[in-house]
Scaffold this motif. Sequence first.
Motif, mmCIF file in Angstrom:
data_model
loop_
_atom_site.group_PDB
_atom_site.id
_atom_site.type_symbol
_atom_site.label_atom_id
_atom_site.label_comp_id
_atom_site.label_asym_id
_atom_site.label_seq_id
_atom_site.Cartn_x
_atom_site.Cartn_y
_atom_site.Cartn_z
ATOM 1 N N ARG A 89 0.830 -1.203 0.000
ATOM 2 C CA ARG A 89 0.000 0.000 0.000
ATOM 3 C C ARG A 89 0.865 1.254 0.000
ATOM 4 N N GLU A 90 2.061 1.157 0.610
ATOM 5 C CA GLU A 90 2.943 2.328 0.637
ATOM 6 C C GLU A 90 3.389 2.684 -0.779
ATOM 7 N N GLN A 91 3.721 1.667 -1.556
ATOM 8 C CA GLN A 91 4.088 1.927 -2.953
ATOM 9 C C GLN A 91 2.912 2.532 -3.712
ATOM 10 N N TRP A 92 1.732 1.988 -3.483
ATOM 11 C CA TRP A 92 0.524 2.483 -4.159
ATOM 12 C C TRP A 92 0.298 3.955 -3.829
ATOM 13 N N SER A 93 0.376 4.298 -2.559
ATOM 14 C CA SER A 93 0.143 5.678 -2.138
ATOM 15 C C SER A 93 1.193 6.622 -2.728
ATOM 16 N N ALA A 94 2.467 6.176 -2.727
ATOM 17 C CA ALA A 94 3.528 7.016 -3.267
ATOM 18 C C ALA A 94 3.328 7.255 -4.763
ATOM 19 N N LEU A 95 2.947 6.220 -5.486
ATOM 20 C CA LEU A 95 2.721 6.360 -6.925
ATOM 21 C C LEU A 95 1.564 7.310 -7.209
ATOM 22 N N GLU A 96 0.504 7.223 -6.410
ATOM 23 C CA GLU A 96 -0.613 8.151 -6.567
ATOM 24 C C GLU A 96 -0.160 9.588 -6.326
ATOM 25 N N ALA A 97 0.695 9.772 -5.318
ATOM 26 C CA ALA A 97 1.195 11.115 -5.015
ATOM 27 C C ALA A 97 2.043 11.654 -6.154
ATOM 28 N N PHE A 98 2.709 10.761 -6.882
ATOM 29 C CA PHE A 98 3.531 11.176 -8.025
ATOM 30 C C PHE A 98 2.675 11.499 -9.254
ATOM 31 N N GLY A 99 1.399 11.113 -9.220
ATOM 32 C CA GLY A 99 0.515 11.397 -10.361
ATOM 33 C C GLY A 99 0.189 10.191 -11.212
ATOM 34 N N CYS A 100 0.508 8.978 -10.720
ATOM 35 C CA CYS A 100 0.183 7.763 -11.460
ATOM 36 C C CYS A 100 -1.245 7.331 -11.107
ATOM 37 N N HIS A 101 -1.987 6.857 -12.120
ATOM 38 C CA HIS A 101 -3.392 6.538 -11.901
ATOM 39 C C HIS A 101 -3.763 5.104 -12.286
ATOM 40 N N ALA A 102 -2.787 4.287 -12.672
ATOM 41 C CA ALA A 102 -3.082 2.898 -13.037
ATOM 42 C C ALA A 102 -1.972 2.004 -12.487
ATOM 43 N N PHE A 103 -2.364 0.820 -12.000
ATOM 44 C CA PHE A 103 -1.433 0.013 -11.227
ATOM 45 C C PHE A 103 -1.632 -1.471 -11.530
ATOM 46 N N GLN A 104 -0.542 -2.224 -11.367
ATOM 47 C CA GLN A 104 -0.571 -3.661 -11.593
ATOM 48 C C GLN A 104 0.423 -4.303 -10.634
ATOM 49 N N GLY A 105 0.057 -5.408 -10.023
ATOM 50 C CA GLY A 105 0.984 -6.068 -9.111
ATOM 51 C C GLY A 105 0.267 -6.978 -8.138
ATOM 52 N N TYR A 106 1.049 -7.649 -7.294
ATOM 53 C CA TYR A 106 0.485 -8.627 -6.372
ATOM 54 C C TYR A 106 -0.486 -8.001 -5.377
ATOM 55 N N LEU A 107 -0.345 -6.722 -5.090
ATOM 56 C CA LEU A 107 -1.271 -6.071 -4.162
ATOM 57 C C LEU A 107 -2.701 -6.159 -4.677
ATOM 58 N N PHE A 108 -2.862 -6.164 -5.986
ATOM 59 C CA PHE A 108 -4.206 -6.144 -6.574
ATOM 60 C C PHE A 108 -4.626 -7.502 -7.128
ATOM 61 N N GLY A 109 -3.716 -8.426 -7.192
ATOM 62 C CA GLY A 109 -4.086 -9.749 -7.672
ATOM 63 C C GLY A 109 -2.969 -10.425 -8.431
ATOM 64 N N ARG A 110 -2.855 -11.708 -8.218
ATOM 65 C CA ARG A 110 -1.895 -12.517 -8.957
ATOM 66 C C ARG A 110 -2.474 -12.897 -10.312
ATOM 67 N N ALA A 111 -1.579 -13.304 -11.213
ATOM 68 C CA ALA A 111 -2.055 -13.819 -12.493
ATOM 69 C C ALA A 111 -2.819 -15.116 -12.255
#
Length: 566
Positions: free
Chosen positions: A507-529
């Motif tokens: 979640r820390e990575q997610w929050s930091a990316l949002e603060a940088f202006g990123c609006h789309a995300f992919q990774g284990y936090l949201f689901g595995r393949a």
Amino acid sequence: MKNDRCIVDGRAAAMLGYTLDELYAASFEWRGMVKPEDIAGMDAALAAHLADGSRSYEAEYRMRHRAGQWIWVQSRGRVVERDAGGVPLRMLGTRMDISARKLAEAEIAHLAFYDGLTNLPNRRLLLDRLHHAIAKAARSGSHGAVLFVDLDNFKSLNDTMGHDMGDRLLEMVAFRLTEVTRETDTVARLGGDEFVILLEDLGVEQQQAMGNAAAVAGKVLDSLSCCYVLEAHELRSTPSIGVVLFGTEHHTINDLLRQADMAMYEAKAAGRATFRFFDPHMQVALAASASLEADLRHALQRDELRLYYQPVVDAAGRVTGVEALLRWQHPQRGLIGPGEFVPQAEKSGLIVELGQWVLEAACRQLVRWSEDADSARLTMAVNVSARQFRHAAFVDGVLAVLDRSGADPRLLKLELTESMLVAEIDEVIAKMTTLKAHGVGFSLDDFGTGYSSLSYLKLLPIDQLKIDRSFVHDMLLTRHASSIVRSIITLASSMDLDVVAEGVETREQWSALEAFGCHAFQGYLFGRAAPAAELALEHGKAVLPGDDVFCTHKEAAPAAMLDLSI
């Protein structure tokens, strides 16, 4: 324009650190404020506009700020008045301070040739230098050598002490390697815990060259085997080293790296913490590659390939699309990840057939999802290899699949790698433009880790950049990685491109990316393949392992477990 007089407003003056009164009081001569080496390009752009009035004037150059530094300026304009003879009299335009963008471009351009963690040359720069070294050895008769260095038990260190400690160790290894090699040698990081040393001018005689290469390998072995002190912890790590010589005989880059890699595995088999020279008898390993290729051809015929899908989510955690990931359900070995068979498919050319199969399966899944309101608007990202993309029938093949399947091309996004931009850029643009006209989108995958040609990037009909997972992993650990992520997001924003951050695990990575202006995300936090049947979709939200429904509030979402088997 006959007198080359320039009139600016208060904002243009402020951009250079002046008030309008100050600027005119100083009787400024605007060309004198432009950096001398930029004047030729600026004049050429102006001459092109004057010769063809249908083309707008556009130039980028540096101007001296009142404080003394140079700032980058983007100037655009057009002739708005001419005399009876057609001579330009007046031109209107704008100037914009693009210094921040140029800084971001410079940082990203550095990534084209250097590793972000160790600042050593990366694979691309190594391959270029190795190409020249092979040619030089063939001309001069002097031998060179490639040393493939792999750290023993590095994965165990990462698992027990964390990735941050692992990264610190890699930085120290890089420093030690440069300490025991000459300035003329190349020390490169291929990725992970793999390093390559390129040695040149080791001697005309093979035995002499072998002795010199062995001496360097011994120094590397001794240096890397010494104790490491990391945050009050004393750690010991040893390397396994593979060595291969090259000289006047015909060599290819791939052969040398493969042979050095084989020799390195021989060193590991000998008990690790040692080095081995390549022996031609090691070529028996090629038989295993041939066997794998044969199995892979059977896999296509026997329907053993599977597609797994990893969610891509927006800032609220809603699933907006997926990335299709290839798996092989081997009858004896079980589920195999692409890293074990895709390189062999690339080498053999079988990747074209595999890629076509993936595209067919992905489009059929899009059609099935279109029948359900919850999944009807999901986009599908499909990875395309360089060899597949360069195939003459690639464009026709994609359009034929879309036509046969009935999939909506607007939901299909082809993910390209930066290696495709190395050559034949006009052909690349032509293929992309054709598919783009049919609605197909394009994403540049693992951006910043390979050949980041910014001059080409602005010419390509790209919709999206994907930030490589290595930068996402490091951004909360090092300022360097954080700056890179910020720069990529800034660059994408300035070019009206979407950005997806890969490898988001916390979640820390997610929050930091949002603060940088990123609006789309992919990774284990949201689901595995997962297979389509197991992909958790409920009202457009992702489901995490162990949860019922993924919460749209980050504070309520539990941390995801890192599954290294995927």
